[in-house]
Structure formats: structure tokens, C-alpha cells
Scaffold this motif. Structure first.
Motif, PDB file in Angstrom:
ATOM      1  N   LEU A   9       0.828  -1.209   0.000  1.00 53.88           N
ATOM      2  CA  LEU A   9       0.000   0.000   0.000  1.00 53.88           C
ATOM      3  C   LEU A   9       0.865   1.264   0.000  1.00 53.88           C
ATOM      4  O   LEU A   9       0.528   2.248  -0.655  1.00 53.88           O
ATOM      5  CB  LEU A   9      -0.955  -0.004   1.194  1.00 53.88           C
ATOM      6  CG  LEU A   9      -2.134  -0.962   1.077  1.00 53.88           C
ATOM      7  CD1 LEU A   9      -2.928  -0.994   2.380  1.00 53.88           C
ATOM      8  CD2 LEU A   9      -3.039  -0.587  -0.083  1.00 53.88           C
ATOM      9  N   ALA A  10       1.966   1.228   0.714  1.00 52.78           N
ATOM     10  CA  ALA A  10       2.893   2.371   0.697  1.00 52.78           C
ATOM     11  C   ALA A  10       3.439   2.570  -0.719  1.00 52.78           C
ATOM     12  O   ALA A  10       3.574   3.709  -1.187  1.00 52.78           O
ATOM     13  CB  ALA A  10       4.026   2.162   1.696  1.00 52.78           C
ATOM     14  N   ALA A  11       3.737   1.471  -1.410  1.00 53.81           N
ATOM     15  CA  ALA A  11       4.203   1.576  -2.794  1.00 53.81           C
ATOM     16  C   ALA A  11       3.097   2.136  -3.688  1.00 53.81           C
ATOM     17  O   ALA A  11       3.368   2.962  -4.571  1.00 53.81           O
ATOM     18  CB  ALA A  11       4.667   0.212  -3.301  1.00 53.81           C
ATOM     19  N   ALA A  12       1.862   1.719  -3.469  1.00 52.27           N
ATOM     20  CA  ALA A  12       0.737   2.244  -4.261  1.00 52.27           C
ATOM     21  C   ALA A  12       0.605   3.755  -4.060  1.00 52.27           C
ATOM     22  O   ALA A  12       0.371   4.504  -5.020  1.00 52.27           O
ATOM     23  CB  ALA A  12      -0.555   1.530  -3.895  1.00 52.27           C
ATOM     24  N   ASP A 107      -7.380   4.212   3.593  1.00 56.44           N
ATOM     25  CA  ASP A 107      -6.291   4.534   2.679  1.00 56.44           C
ATOM     26  C   ASP A 107      -6.437   3.726   1.393  1.00 56.44           C
ATOM     27  O   ASP A 107      -6.288   4.258   0.293  1.00 56.44           O
ATOM     28  CB  ASP A 107      -4.947   4.246   3.349  1.00 56.44           C
ATOM     29  CG  ASP A 107      -3.777   4.850   2.603  1.00 56.44           C
ATOM     30  OD1 ASP A 107      -3.952   5.876   1.919  1.00 56.44           O
ATOM     31  OD2 ASP A 107      -2.674   4.297   2.712  1.00 56.44           O
ATOM     32  N   ALA A 108      -6.744   2.449   1.520  1.00 60.46           N
ATOM     33  CA  ALA A 108      -6.917   1.595   0.344  1.00 60.46           C
ATOM     34  C   ALA A 108      -8.079   2.088  -0.509  1.00 60.46           C
ATOM     35  O   ALA A 108      -7.973   2.155  -1.745  1.00 60.46           O
ATOM     36  CB  ALA A 108      -7.130   0.144   0.770  1.00 60.46           C
ATOM     37  N   GLU A 109      -9.185   2.446   0.117  1.00 60.21           N
ATOM     38  CA  GLU A 109     -10.333   2.952  -0.632  1.00 60.21           C
ATOM     39  C   GLU A 109      -9.995   4.243  -1.377  1.00 60.21           C
ATOM     40  O   GLU A 109     -10.421   4.447  -2.514  1.00 60.21           O
ATOM     41  CB  GLU A 109     -11.517   3.175   0.301  1.00 60.21           C
ATOM     42  CG  GLU A 109     -12.153   1.894   0.787  1.00 60.21           C
ATOM     43  CD  GLU A 109     -13.298   2.138   1.754  1.00 60.21           C
ATOM     44  OE1 GLU A 109     -13.861   3.255   1.751  1.00 60.21           O
ATOM     45  OE2 GLU A 109     -13.613   1.205   2.514  1.00 60.21           O
ATOM     46  N   SER A 110      -9.215   5.107  -0.743  1.00 58.40           N
ATOM     47  CA  SER A 110      -8.793   6.351  -1.382  1.00 58.40           C
ATOM     48  C   SER A 110      -7.926   6.068  -2.611  1.00 58.40           C
ATOM     49  O   SER A 110      -8.084   6.710  -3.659  1.00 58.40           O
ATOM     50  CB  SER A 110      -8.031   7.210  -0.373  1.00 58.40           C
ATOM     51  OG  SER A 110      -7.494   8.346  -0.983  1.00 58.40           O
ATOM     52  N   LEU A 111      -7.024   5.106  -2.492  1.00 58.19           N
ATOM     53  CA  LEU A 111      -6.185   4.726  -3.635  1.00 58.19           C
ATOM     54  C   LEU A 111      -7.039   4.137  -4.752  1.00 58.19           C
ATOM     55  O   LEU A 111      -6.801   4.412  -5.934  1.00 58.19           O
ATOM     56  CB  LEU A 111      -5.111   3.732  -3.198  1.00 58.19           C
ATOM     57  CG  LEU A 111      -3.973   4.324  -2.372  1.00 58.19           C
ATOM     58  CD1 LEU A 111      -3.193   3.228  -1.671  1.00 58.19           C
ATOM     59  CD2 LEU A 111      -3.071   5.182  -3.241  1.00 58.19           C
ATOM     60  N   ASP A 112      -8.031   3.314  -4.400  1.00 54.31           N
ATOM     61  CA  ASP A 112      -8.928   2.741  -5.407  1.00 54.31           C
ATOM     62  C   ASP A 112      -9.673   3.835  -6.160  1.00 54.31           C
ATOM     63  O   ASP A 112      -9.782   3.798  -7.391  1.00 54.31           O
ATOM     64  CB  ASP A 112      -9.944   1.807  -4.752  1.00 54.31           C
ATOM     65  CG  ASP A 112      -9.332   0.564  -4.146  1.00 54.31           C
ATOM     66  OD1 ASP A 112      -8.204   0.186  -4.529  1.00 54.31           O
ATOM     67  OD2 ASP A 112      -9.990  -0.050  -3.270  1.00 54.31           O
ATOM     68  N   THR A 113     -10.185   4.810  -5.425  1.00 48.61           N
ATOM     69  CA  THR A 113     -10.920   5.923  -6.041  1.00 48.61           C
ATOM     70  C   THR A 113     -10.018   6.695  -6.990  1.00 48.61           C
ATOM     71  O   THR A 113     -10.412   7.035  -8.115  1.00 48.61           O
ATOM     72  CB  THR A 113     -11.488   6.857  -4.949  1.00 48.61           C
ATOM     73  OG1 THR A 113     -12.378   6.100  -4.123  1.00 48.61           O
ATOM     74  CG2 THR A 113     -12.219   8.038  -5.556  1.00 48.61           C
ATOM     75  N   TRP A 114      -8.785   6.976  -6.546  1.00 48.60           N
ATOM     76  CA  TRP A 114      -7.823   7.680  -7.399  1.00 48.60           C
ATOM     77  C   TRP A 114      -7.547   6.870  -8.667  1.00 48.60           C
ATOM     78  O   TRP A 114      -7.547   7.422  -9.770  1.00 48.60           O
ATOM     79  CB  TRP A 114      -6.523   7.929  -6.627  1.00 48.60           C
ATOM     80  CG  TRP A 114      -5.475   8.606  -7.464  1.00 48.60           C
ATOM     81  CD1 TRP A 114      -5.275   9.940  -7.607  1.00 48.60           C
ATOM     82  CD2 TRP A 114      -4.507   7.958  -8.297  1.00 48.60           C
ATOM     83  NE1 TRP A 114      -4.243  10.168  -8.483  1.00 48.60           N
ATOM     84  CE2 TRP A 114      -3.757   8.969  -8.922  1.00 48.60           C
ATOM     85  CE3 TRP A 114      -4.212   6.638  -8.586  1.00 48.60           C
ATOM     86  CZ2 TRP A 114      -2.726   8.700  -9.807  1.00 48.60           C
ATOM     87  CZ3 TRP A 114      -3.177   6.357  -9.475  1.00 48.60           C
ATOM     88  CH2 TRP A 114      -2.446   7.387 -10.071  1.00 48.60           C
ATOM     89  N   TYR A 115      -7.348   5.560  -8.510  1.00 50.73           N
ATOM     90  CA  TYR A 115      -7.037   4.715  -9.656  1.00 50.73           C
ATOM     91  C   TYR A 115      -8.182   4.723 -10.676  1.00 50.73           C
ATOM     92  O   TYR A 115      -7.958   4.888 -11.868  1.00 50.73           O
ATOM     93  CB  TYR A 115      -6.745   3.276  -9.195  1.00 50.73           C
ATOM     94  CG  TYR A 115      -6.443   2.343 -10.349  1.00 50.73           C
ATOM     95  CD1 TYR A 115      -5.220   2.410 -11.001  1.00 50.73           C
ATOM     96  CD2 TYR A 115      -7.376   1.423 -10.796  1.00 50.73           C
ATOM     97  CE1 TYR A 115      -4.937   1.576 -12.067  1.00 50.73           C
ATOM     98  CE2 TYR A 115      -7.104   0.582 -11.853  1.00 50.73           C
ATOM     99  CZ  TYR A 115      -5.882   0.663 -12.489  1.00 50.73           C
ATOM    100  OH  TYR A 115      -5.608  -0.150 -13.560  1.00 50.73           O
ATOM    101  N   ARG A 116      -9.406   4.552 -10.189  1.00 47.76           N
ATOM    102  CA  ARG A 116     -10.548   4.540 -11.110  1.00 47.76           C
ATOM    103  C   ARG A 116     -10.678   5.874 -11.843  1.00 47.76           C
ATOM    104  O   ARG A 116     -11.042   5.917 -13.016  1.00 47.76           O
ATOM    105  CB  ARG A 116     -11.836   4.208 -10.353  1.00 47.76           C
ATOM    106  CG  ARG A 116     -11.924   2.743  -9.944  1.00 47.76           C
ATOM    107  CD  ARG A 116     -13.301   2.374  -9.407  1.00 47.76           C
ATOM    108  NE  ARG A 116     -13.694   3.154  -8.234  1.00 47.76           N
ATOM    109  CZ  ARG A 116     -13.436   2.808  -6.979  1.00 47.76           C
ATOM    110  NH1 ARG A 116     -12.773   1.691  -6.710  1.00 47.76           N
ATOM    111  NH2 ARG A 116     -13.839   3.577  -5.980  1.00 47.76           N
ATOM    112  N   ALA A 117     -10.378   6.982 -11.173  1.00 49.09           N
ATOM    113  CA  ALA A 117     -10.487   8.304 -11.789  1.00 49.09           C
ATOM    114  C   ALA A 117      -9.421   8.540 -12.859  1.00 49.09           C
ATOM    115  O   ALA A 117      -9.642   9.309 -13.796  1.00 49.09           O
ATOM    116  CB  ALA A 117     -10.391   9.391 -10.719  1.00 49.09           C
TER     117      ALA A 117
END
Length: 136
Positions: A9-12, A107-117
Motif C-alpha cells: 500500500l505504501a508503494a501504491a 487509505d486503500a479505498e482512497s487509492l482505489d478511487t484515485w485509480y478509477r479516476a
């Protein structure tokens, strides 16, 4: 939850931050900024990229990759040097206190949202790449 997941997750997060900064660099290509500012921005990308490589290596080491495999992937020759370079960080992450995992789901959900956007057609077609780590 494992230290390996925490490192991934830190790498993501590092990938996300690097992408955002690189996109800003493209946007400022035709600006009136000075040479020094453009060079400093590019250097900051290099520093962030090196940190990202370290986080990915850490995640792979925590996940059980051999030092031979890691050394080869880094295009390095001395396994002992690579192991010495990373073994303290691996030990530190293995000893991560429980508090290190607080808020990890958000944090994971925030990264998922960023990725989808930001996902392009050529990117992996996953909806929740960071949250999927937490399911495994």
C-alpha cells in the motif's frame, strides 16, 4: 494484516504521488518557469522514483522473494550487498506496531478511487486494486 500488505500500500501511494507530480510536469512544460525550477522538479521525480523502487523491493522481500531474485530484478550483481542494503528495513517493517495498520482500509479505498479516476484503457482493468490486497 501483514507488513507485506502495508509495504504494498505504501508503494501504491508512492505510485500515485509520482504520477500526480509527473502530470504536473507535463502541464508546466510551456510555462515561464525558470530552468532551475524545471530541473528541481525533475530531480524530485527521480528521488521519488528511487523511494518507490525501495518500497517495491521491501514489499517483495516481505512477501518472500529471494535475495537472488531481487538482486537480479534490480540489475545488480552482489546479492550480499543488496541484502545488507534492505535487511534493516525488512526487519523494521516486520516489527511494525499494530498502530501502523490503523486507517489502512480508508487509505486503500482512497487509492482505489484515485485509480478509477485516472485509469486509462491500457491500464489493468481492476476496480479496487488496493482494497483487493486487504481481501487476500
Amino acid at each position: 494484516m501483514t507488513p507485506e500488505i502495508l509495504a504494498r500500500l505504501a508503494a501504491a501511494r508512492a505510485y500515485r504521488d509520482l504520477s500526480d507530480l509527473a502530470r504536473q510536469g507535463v502541464g508546466s512544460t510551456s510555462s515561464s518557469r525558470g530552468s532551475s525550477e524545471r530541473i528541481q522538479e525533475a530531480r524530485r521525480l527521480r528521488v521519488m522514483t528511487n523511494a518507490l523502487v525501495d518500497l517495491v523491493v521491501l514489499g517483495e522481500a516481505l512477501g518472500g522473494a529471494s535475495w537472488d531474485e531481487i538482486t537480479q530484478a534490480l540489475h545488480r550483481h552482489d546479492v550480499g550487498t543488496v541484502r545488507t542494503e534492505y535487511e534493516d528495513a525488512v526487519s523494521d517493517w516486520q516489527a511494525a506496531p499494530a498502530e501502523a495498520f490503523n486507517g489502512i482500509g480508508d487509505d486503500a479505498e482512497s487509492l482505489d478511487t484515485w485509480y478509477r479516476a485516472h485509469r486509462e484503457d491500457t491500464d489493468p482493468a481492476v476496480e479496487n486494486p488496493a482494497s483487493d490486497l486487504l481481501q487476500g
